[in-house]
Scaffold this active site. Structure first.
Site, PDB file in Angstrom:
ATOM      1  N   HIS A  25       0.860  -1.198   0.000  1.00  0.00           N
ATOM      2  CA  HIS A  25       0.000   0.000   0.000  1.00  0.00           C
ATOM      3  C   HIS A  25       0.885   1.233   0.000  1.00  0.00           C
ATOM      4  CE1 HIS A  25      -4.116   1.715   1.127  1.00  0.00           C
ATOM      5  NE2 HIS A  25      -3.322   2.770   1.008  1.00  0.00           N
ATOM      6  N   GLY A 186      -9.733   7.980  -2.240  1.00  0.00           N
ATOM      7  CA  GLY A 186     -10.385   9.276  -2.069  1.00  0.00           C
ATOM      8  C   GLY A 186     -11.145   9.330  -0.761  1.00  0.00           C
ATOM      9  N   GLU A 216     -10.673   3.295   7.272  1.00  0.00           N
ATOM     10  CA  GLU A 216      -9.711   4.338   7.614  1.00  0.00           C
ATOM     11  C   GLU A 216     -10.426   5.562   8.168  1.00  0.00           C
ATOM     12  OE1 GLU A 216      -5.996   6.795   5.540  1.00  0.00           O
ATOM     13  OE2 GLU A 216      -7.629   6.032   4.289  1.00  0.00           O
ATOM     14  N   ASP A 313       1.882   3.956   2.897  1.00  0.00           N
ATOM     15  CA  ASP A 313       0.798   4.787   2.381  1.00  0.00           C
ATOM     16  C   ASP A 313       1.355   5.902   1.504  1.00  0.00           C
ATOM     17  OD1 ASP A 313      -1.829   5.428   1.932  1.00  0.00           O
ATOM     18  OD2 ASP A 313      -2.070   6.582   3.781  1.00  0.00           O
TER      19      ASP A 313
END
Length: 371
Positions: A25, A186, A216, A313
């Site tokens: 990720h 998004g 998240e 991330d």
């Protein structure tokens, strides 16, 4: 902010950077070098808050400490703004792979949203080709330097937009040309995967791998929708699954818990969680548990048998690397080499690769840690 580990962190005398790692990720537009942003911004209308690379890097880090995913995402207006030409996309992708290889990553998946890179006149297909060209260049540079790395693309569709089915079809069209999977990204809250059920139905019909940003910023319901509507094989972050685990009591190191149906399903089916400790702290994803990295439910999930993986991330925004994320966890929870190896084996098993290649990757990880 997560505490800073030492410049060259070690565990049991071994440099973390030297260990083979798997990155699942990691966003392309969140991993630019500050000096590259400065150079690419020249001659464009992108206004930078600082022209010095060091100052620009510090600005991104400061802006990312908002505690809000929505505010965190605003920094991407600059990075995507300088990634609107074939040359820029290829360069950024090449440097992205080089930086992963320098950090000891042997397999990575880079996710990005092609629809955000069309302002310079590129088509969706041309954008994907440009990124793939950069990835292959980066792999070659790493090989010449004595490092082996393989990187696949994950195409993200913006969940608040109307091109999700189009990007899903794009991903399938490039499945033999570098694209390993599909994602939606998004603002999570208010844009559940169920909104795009038709696109996910199409992907399921094509037997195409899917990971979904969930848990998240929108809680347990987002994870439920990712699994039921998105048929996600992995959960992008998935932190909120810990909210479906009720800690009944603690006695020393013994923790008695009661699982909700969703948490039990995710654990028992070994659905991988793409956890990103520093980012999760910055975006407020762990606010339910606290405001320090030690409050992250990562360790609870790990100890309870969830399939946890460690990710960055956005390396630019979080001023991090996979080595640093592992070092942060070691400092916070006292992990040793066996734990770190487990995180890499979990990620290798979860990679969007054919089973034979996953097995080869698992062997590579095991051999690297044995040395």
């Amino acid at each position: 902010m997560a505490p800073e580990p030492t410049a060259e962190p070690r565990v049991q005398g071994v440099k973390l950077r030297d260990l083979p790692k798997v990155s699942l990720h990691d966003h392309l537009d969140g991993g630019l070098r500050p000096e590259t942003i400065v150079e690419l911004a020249e001659g464009t209308e992108v206004a930078l808050p600082a022209s010095d690379p060091a100052a620009l890097g510090a600005w991104f880090a400061d802006q990312s400490e908002s505690g809000s995913l929505v505010e965190y995402l605003t920094t991407f207006e600059i990075t995507t703004g300088v990634m609107q030409t074939r040359e820029a996309l290829t360069r950024v992708a090449r440097e992205f792979v080089e930086d992963l290889a320098d950090d000891g990553v042997v397999y990575g998946e880079v996710r990005w949203a092609p629809e955000q890179h069309l302002d310079g006149g590129l088509s969706l297909e041309e954008a994907v080709e440009a990124v793939q060209e950069g990835i292959e260049q980066g792999e070659d540079v790493a090989e010449d330097a004595g490092r082996s790395i393989r990187v696949g693309q994950i195409l993200s569709a913006m969940r608040q937009g109307d091109r999700v089915r189009e990007i899903a079809e794009l991903a399938v069209a490039f499945r033999q040309d570098g694209v390993a999977g599909f994602d939606i990204a998004g603002p999570e809250d208010g844009f559940p995967p169920s909104r795009h059920r038709a696109a996910f139905d199409y992907l399921a019909g094509e037997f195409f791998p899917v990971t979904v940003h969930a848990g998240e910023a929108a809680g347990v319901s987002s994870i439920r929708s990712a699994l039921l509507d998105g048929r996600a094989l992995r959960l992008g972050h998935g932190v909120a699954i810990a909210r479906d685990v009720d800690v009944v009591s603690r006695e020393g190191e013994e923790v008695l818990v009661q699982f909700g149906d969703l948490a039990r399903w995710v654990r028992d089916r070994e659905i991988p969680l793409e956890l990103s400790p520093t980012s999760n702290l910055q975006t407020g994803a762990i606010a339910h548990w606290g405001s320090q990295i030690e409050d992250h439910p990562f360790d609870l999930l790990y100890q309870l048998g969830f399939c946890v993986t460690v990710n960055t991330d956005n390396r630019l925004m979080s001023r991090t690397s996979l080595t640093r994320e592992l070092a942060v966890l070691v400092t916070a929870f006292g992990y040793d080499l066996d734990d770190i190896e487990r995180f890499q084996l979990n990620a290798a098993a979860a990679a969007f690769l054919p089973v034979e290649q996953r097995e080869e990757l698992i062997d590579l990880i095991a051999e690297g840690f044995a040395r």
